[in-house]
Design a protein around this motif. Sequence first.
Motif, PDB file in Angstrom:
ATOM      1  N   ASN A  22      -8.147  41.210 -24.793  1.00 48.29           N
ATOM      2  CA  ASN A  22      -9.191  40.913 -25.164  1.00 48.29           C
ATOM      3  C   ASN A  22      -9.144  39.549 -25.110  1.00 48.29           C
ATOM      4  O   ASN A  22      -9.072  38.684 -25.834  1.00 48.29           O
ATOM      5  CB  ASN A  22     -10.374  41.325 -26.117  1.00 48.29           C
ATOM      6  CG  ASN A  22     -11.426  41.363 -25.972  1.00 48.29           C
ATOM      7  OD1 ASN A  22     -11.951  40.290 -26.481  1.00 48.29           O
ATOM      8  ND2 ASN A  22     -12.604  41.949 -25.468  1.00 48.29           N
ATOM      9  N   VAL A  24     -11.725  37.347 -26.146  1.00 48.19           N
ATOM     10  CA  VAL A  24     -12.524  36.958 -27.085  1.00 48.19           C
ATOM     11  C   VAL A  24     -12.016  37.590 -28.011  1.00 48.19           C
ATOM     12  O   VAL A  24     -11.854  36.454 -28.764  1.00 48.19           O
ATOM     13  CB  VAL A  24     -14.198  37.506 -27.506  1.00 48.19           C
ATOM     14  CG1 VAL A  24     -14.714  37.164 -28.198  1.00 48.19           C
ATOM     15  CG2 VAL A  24     -15.340  37.450 -25.893  1.00 48.19           C
ATOM     16  N   VAL A  25     -10.976  37.823 -28.481  1.00 48.32           N
ATOM     17  CA  VAL A  25     -10.080  38.582 -29.370  1.00 48.32           C
ATOM     18  C   VAL A  25      -9.184  37.083 -29.265  1.00 48.32           C
ATOM     19  O   VAL A  25      -8.677  36.763 -30.530  1.00 48.32           O
ATOM     20  CB  VAL A  25      -9.584  39.329 -29.254  1.00 48.32           C
ATOM     21  CG1 VAL A  25      -8.312  39.477 -30.226  1.00 48.32           C
ATOM     22  CG2 VAL A  25     -10.127  40.600 -29.203  1.00 48.32           C
ATOM     23  N   GLY A  28     -10.697  33.954 -30.740  1.00 53.34           N
ATOM     24  CA  GLY A  28     -10.823  33.314 -31.718  1.00 53.34           C
ATOM     25  C   GLY A  28      -9.696  33.301 -33.196  1.00 53.34           C
ATOM     26  O   GLY A  28      -9.873  32.892 -33.931  1.00 53.34           O
ATOM     27  N   TYR A  39     -18.496  32.231 -26.889  1.00 59.29           N
ATOM     28  CA  TYR A  39     -18.663  33.461 -27.442  1.00 59.29           C
ATOM     29  C   TYR A  39     -19.408  33.171 -28.480  1.00 59.29           C
ATOM     30  O   TYR A  39     -19.314  32.379 -29.397  1.00 59.29           O
ATOM     31  CB  TYR A  39     -16.899  34.890 -27.397  1.00 59.29           C
ATOM     32  CG  TYR A  39     -16.085  33.657 -28.182  1.00 59.29           C
ATOM     33  CD1 TYR A  39     -15.910  34.099 -29.342  1.00 59.29           C
ATOM     34  CD2 TYR A  39     -15.753  33.012 -28.577  1.00 59.29           C
ATOM     35  CE1 TYR A  39     -15.430  34.036 -30.556  1.00 59.29           C
ATOM     36  CE2 TYR A  39     -14.693  32.333 -29.331  1.00 59.29           C
ATOM     37  CZ  TYR A  39     -14.437  32.672 -30.429  1.00 59.29           C
ATOM     38  OH  TYR A  39     -14.154  32.366 -31.239  1.00 59.29           O
ATOM     39  N   CYS A  41     -20.673  37.220 -31.772  1.00 53.20           N
ATOM     40  CA  CYS A  41     -19.974  37.884 -32.086  1.00 53.20           C
ATOM     41  C   CYS A  41     -19.396  38.760 -31.805  1.00 53.20           C
ATOM     42  O   CYS A  41     -18.693  39.758 -32.703  1.00 53.20           O
ATOM     43  CB  CYS A  41     -21.512  39.046 -31.989  1.00 53.20           C
ATOM     44  SG  CYS A  41     -21.936  40.115 -30.665  1.00 53.20           S
ATOM     45  N   GLY A  42     -18.496  39.208 -30.651  1.00 55.81           N
ATOM     46  CA  GLY A  42     -17.480  39.794 -30.266  1.00 55.81           C
ATOM     47  C   GLY A  42     -17.560  41.194 -29.943  1.00 55.81           C
ATOM     48  O   GLY A  42     -16.671  41.762 -29.832  1.00 55.81           O
ATOM     49  N   MET A  43     -19.189  41.551 -30.350  1.00 60.30           N
ATOM     50  CA  MET A  43     -19.284  43.005 -30.212  1.00 60.30           C
ATOM     51  C   MET A  43     -20.152  43.884 -29.536  1.00 60.30           C
ATOM     52  O   MET A  43     -20.814  44.673 -29.329  1.00 60.30           O
ATOM     53  CB  MET A  43     -20.074  43.300 -31.789  1.00 60.30           C
ATOM     54  CG  MET A  43     -19.294  43.340 -33.020  1.00 60.30           C
ATOM     55  SD  MET A  43     -19.297  43.777 -34.741  1.00 60.30           S
ATOM     56  CE  MET A  43     -20.691  42.523 -34.342  1.00 60.30           C
ATOM     57  N   CYS A  49     -20.645  35.449 -24.131  1.00 64.75           N
ATOM     58  CA  CYS A  49     -19.388  35.560 -23.683  1.00 64.75           C
ATOM     59  C   CYS A  49     -20.078  36.032 -22.532  1.00 64.75           C
ATOM     60  O   CYS A  49     -18.266  36.579 -21.501  1.00 64.75           O
ATOM     61  CB  CYS A  49     -18.333  36.366 -24.891  1.00 64.75           C
ATOM     62  SG  CYS A  49     -19.087  38.149 -24.356  1.00 64.75           S
ATOM     63  N   CYS A  83     -16.236  40.476 -24.398  1.00 67.12           N
ATOM     64  CA  CYS A  83     -15.587  40.938 -25.664  1.00 67.12           C
ATOM     65  C   CYS A  83     -15.972  42.171 -24.671  1.00 67.12           C
ATOM     66  O   CYS A  83     -15.337  43.579 -26.027  1.00 67.12           O
ATOM     67  CB  CYS A  83     -16.803  40.101 -26.259  1.00 67.12           C
ATOM     68  SG  CYS A  83     -18.301  41.346 -25.950  1.00 67.12           S
ATOM     69  N   GLN A  84     -16.180  42.841 -24.679  1.00 71.14           N
ATOM     70  CA  GLN A  84     -15.908  43.819 -24.008  1.00 71.14           C
ATOM     71  C   GLN A  84     -14.541  44.777 -23.150  1.00 71.14           C
ATOM     72  O   GLN A  84     -14.578  46.053 -22.454  1.00 71.14           O
ATOM     73  CB  GLN A  84     -17.545  44.965 -23.201  1.00 71.14           C
ATOM     74  CG  GLN A  84     -18.776  44.675 -24.065  1.00 71.14           C
ATOM     75  CD  GLN A  84     -18.789  45.762 -25.531  1.00 71.14           C
ATOM     76  OE1 GLN A  84     -18.452  46.775 -25.653  1.00 71.14           O
ATOM     77  NE2 GLN A  84     -18.266  44.782 -26.270  1.00 71.14           N
ATOM     78  N   TRP A  86     -11.013  44.837 -21.958  1.00 67.55           N
ATOM     79  CA  TRP A  86      -9.293  44.744 -22.493  1.00 67.55           C
ATOM     80  C   TRP A  86      -8.666  45.069 -20.995  1.00 67.55           C
ATOM     81  O   TRP A  86      -8.509  45.900 -20.381  1.00 67.55           O
ATOM     82  CB  TRP A  86      -9.536  45.999 -23.333  1.00 67.55           C
ATOM     83  CG  TRP A  86      -9.776  45.773 -24.189  1.00 67.55           C
ATOM     84  CD1 TRP A  86     -11.076  46.548 -25.022  1.00 67.55           C
ATOM     85  CD2 TRP A  86      -9.476  45.754 -25.630  1.00 67.55           C
ATOM     86  NE1 TRP A  86     -11.429  45.994 -26.001  1.00 67.55           N
ATOM     87  CE2 TRP A  86     -10.713  45.737 -26.640  1.00 67.55           C
ATOM     88  CE3 TRP A  86      -8.637  44.551 -26.058  1.00 67.55           C
ATOM     89  CZ2 TRP A  86     -10.104  44.696 -28.332  1.00 67.55           C
ATOM     90  CZ3 TRP A  86      -8.137  44.599 -27.203  1.00 67.55           C
ATOM     91  CH2 TRP A  86      -9.094  44.098 -27.961  1.00 67.55           C
TER      92      TRP A  86
END
Length: 99
Positions: A22, A24-25, A28, A39, A41-43, A49, A83-84, A86
Amino acid sequence: MPTVVFHKGGQTYTEVVKENTNLVVRAGIKQFPYPHLRYECGMGKCAKCACRVLAGAEQLPPVNWKEKKQLGERVEQGYRLACQLWLNSDIELTQDVEA
């Protein structure tokens, strides 16, 4: 392993990432393509993002409800929330520069 090509602000960043990555991960934890990927919130709640998929969209999972809610009509223009996603296959993305 997937190759990610990321365009932003006239620059192109290319990186090979591990399967099921991911972005965004990775951003981070200050890996690819930090600090170039915007990016927050990542959620899937803020849409900071949002990226337009230039190549590889057919290998991505279907758009989820968070993406539909946050992106609306932009989904039809090829936008996804990083963020969504993978990643398990090659992808090429572009992110608009903040105004």
